[in-house]
Scaffold this active site. Structure first.
Site, mmCIF file in Angstrom:
data_model
loop_
_atom_site.group_PDB
_atom_site.id
_atom_site.type_symbol
_atom_site.label_atom_id
_atom_site.label_comp_id
_atom_site.label_asym_id
_atom_site.label_seq_id
_atom_site.Cartn_x
_atom_site.Cartn_y
_atom_site.Cartn_z
ATOM 1 N N HIS A 1 -123.510 -83.445 -85.410
ATOM 2 C CA HIS A 1 -124.439 -84.533 -85.730
ATOM 3 C C HIS A 1 -124.916 -84.296 -87.171
ATOM 4 C CE1 HIS A 1 -128.304 -86.727 -85.499
ATOM 5 N NE2 HIS A 1 -127.828 -87.343 -84.434
ATOM 6 N N ASP B 1 -126.991 -76.223 -81.324
ATOM 7 C CA ASP B 1 -127.622 -77.537 -81.202
ATOM 8 C C ASP B 1 -127.385 -78.005 -79.765
ATOM 9 O OD1 ASP B 1 -128.214 -80.186 -81.036
ATOM 10 O OD2 ASP B 1 -127.164 -80.790 -82.862
ATOM 11 N N GLN C 1 -127.713 -82.226 -76.605
ATOM 12 C CA GLN C 1 -126.989 -82.979 -75.567
ATOM 13 C C GLN C 1 -126.757 -82.166 -74.299
ATOM 14 O OE1 GLN C 1 -126.365 -86.138 -75.601
ATOM 15 N NE2 GLN C 1 -126.838 -86.584 -77.733
ATOM 16 N N LYS D 1 -134.673 -86.817 -75.078
ATOM 17 C CA LYS D 1 -133.389 -87.017 -74.390
ATOM 18 C C LYS D 1 -133.428 -86.470 -72.970
ATOM 19 C CE LYS D 1 -130.805 -86.485 -78.717
ATOM 20 N NZ LYS D 1 -130.390 -87.817 -79.134
ATOM 21 N N CYS E 1 -124.361 -91.037 -85.978
ATOM 22 C CA CYS E 1 -124.826 -89.947 -86.860
ATOM 23 C C CYS E 1 -123.793 -88.822 -86.931
ATOM 24 C CB CYS E 1 -126.172 -89.380 -86.403
ATOM 25 S SG CYS E 1 -127.476 -90.579 -86.390
#
Ligand code: PLP
Length: 407
Positions: free
Chosen positions: A121, A198, A201, A224, A362
């Site tokens: 991202h 990261d 997700q 999220k 993104c």
């Protein structure tokens, strides 16, 4: 038929799903929020709207207690060593910026390399490009293979004695591929490199145990995971956080201030300057409880069921181009339909009340690797259903007739 989750009961907890026909397939962007999270935020503002860590009166103490309880919940949720490892930020983006400023600028120079992947991202690319401009360090990338997975064939060359940081996405927000982070972290450790995951997700969708992964940093966003916007987490190993300079400075992150000198607060407050996003943090605590009560592994299993079902249906249509084919697939699917502009299709689906994401997500460097300017992305969460997927597939077939068969 699947009875992994009591789906009707779960759906009743989201008032946005009560009485309109919304089919929400943009969970990779942000999730819907259950009423109890919204009520928790409202309760803070109506019942104990005081600042944290400084007030000795009752509602101030209550606000501080609620705020710090959430830190404990996050510590448990991630299986972190201590609450000192848990820093509240505004989101994944701020967490990575904090690391690139407070660790990157301090520790990198022109002889160093940092390793990212082509599926990052922008929030895990741009801060490192700025850091590279300032420090002279070189950025390298792990490439992607035809299956939409990381190509690890040259990983022992990519991670070498010059590598100071390996920073990678746990699950692609475009392809849905879940990366073998443990394996990559092990290789990075042998070369003495710091690791940053990261997990924007993954933390909402699968069990993430920072001790087991053994990463140095891990970041994600509350919004999220059925939580509010404006709150995110930075997990960091204590010895590394201790050695870093503060990112933002001002109130609360200090120990003592004199006219010409300052000493800093202990972890984690050293990295939380000023009045924090109190309501959002408290709301996130409710989201963690919500997810924990249902069970993150059950959620993950249910999403896998939805994803496999959707993929099987999409694969039946030769006009649909899918962009990943990995055994390690999260609940995110990207596709295009030959001959139909992705934005036209997204608008067509919106007419049917189906919310999907269209664009570069993104991840422009990834789009360049895939050779397309944009994809349609569908992403599932615990309130989505097989019936919704069936309606999506029917609507896509209708769109194909509408756009192509009359052309
Ligand atoms: N990383 C990944 C993988 C994401 O999917 C996102 C958001 O879409 C981000 C980082 C940025 O998160 P935020 O906008 O909450 O800071």
């Amino acid at each position: 038929m699947n009875n992994l989750l009591d789906i009707q009961n779960i759906r009743k907890k989201f008032s946005i799903l009560y009485d309109n026909n919304l089919i929400y397939f943009d969970n990779a962007s942000t999730s819907l929020k259950p009423d109890i999270v919204i009520d928790k935020i409202k309760n803070y503002y109506s019942l104990y709207p005081a600042n944290v860590h400084r007030s000795i009166y009752k509602i101030g103490l209550k606000a501080s207690e609620e705020y710090e309880n959430v830190r404990k919940k996050i510590k448990e949720f991630l299986n972190a060593e201590s609450t000192k490892n848990i820093i509240f930020t505004s989101g994944t983006t701020e967490s990575i910026n904090l690391i690139s400023h407070s660790w990157g600028l301090q520790n990198l120079n022109e002889n160093d390399e940092i390793l990212l992947t082509e599926m990052e991202h922008h929030s895990n690319i741009v801060p490192w490009q700025i850091c590279s401009q300032k420090t002279g360090c070189k950025i390298r990338y792990i490439a992607i293979n035809d299956q939409g997975e990381l190509d690890l064939s040259n990983i022992n060359e990519l991670i070498n004695e010059k590598t100071k940081l390996v920073s990678l996405i746990h699950q692609s927000n475009v392809l849905g591929t879940v990366n073998p982070i443990k394996e990559i972290i092990q290789i990075a450790k042998k070369q003495g490199a710091i690791t940053l995951i990261d997990a924007a997700q993954t933390v909402p969708h699968l069990e993430v145990d920072v001790k087991e992964i053994d990463c140095d940093f891990l970041v994600f966003s509350g919004h999220k995971m059925v939580g509010p916007t404006g709150v995110g987490i930075l997990y960091g190993k204590e010895n590394i956080l201790d050695g870093m300079q503060p990112f933002m400075s001002g109130g609360q992150m200090i120990n003592e201030v004199n006219l010409h000198s300052v000493t800093f607060n202990e972890l984690p407050l050293k990295f939380e300057a000023g009045t924090p996003n109190i309501a959002q943090v408290i709301g996130l605590g409710e989201s963690i409880d919500f997810i924990s009560k249902i069970g993150i592994n059950k959620i993950n299993e249910y999403e896998r069921y939805l994803t496999e079902y959707a993929l099987a249906k999409l694969r039946l249509n030769a006009k649909i181009a899918l962009y990943a084919n990995s055994k390690h697939q999260g609940s995110v699917i990207s596709f295009n339909i030959q001959g139909i502009n992705a934005y036209d299709l997204a608008e067509f689906l919106d007419q049917k009340n189906i919310a999907v994401r269209v664009g570069h997500h993104c991840a422009q460097p990834l789009m360049k690797v895939l050779g397309v300017p944009s994809t349609i992305r569908i992403s599932f969460y615990l309130y989505n259903t097989i019936e919704e997927i069936d309606f999506l597939i029917l609507s896509i077939e209708e769109a194909i007739k509408f756009f192509l068969d009359r052309a």
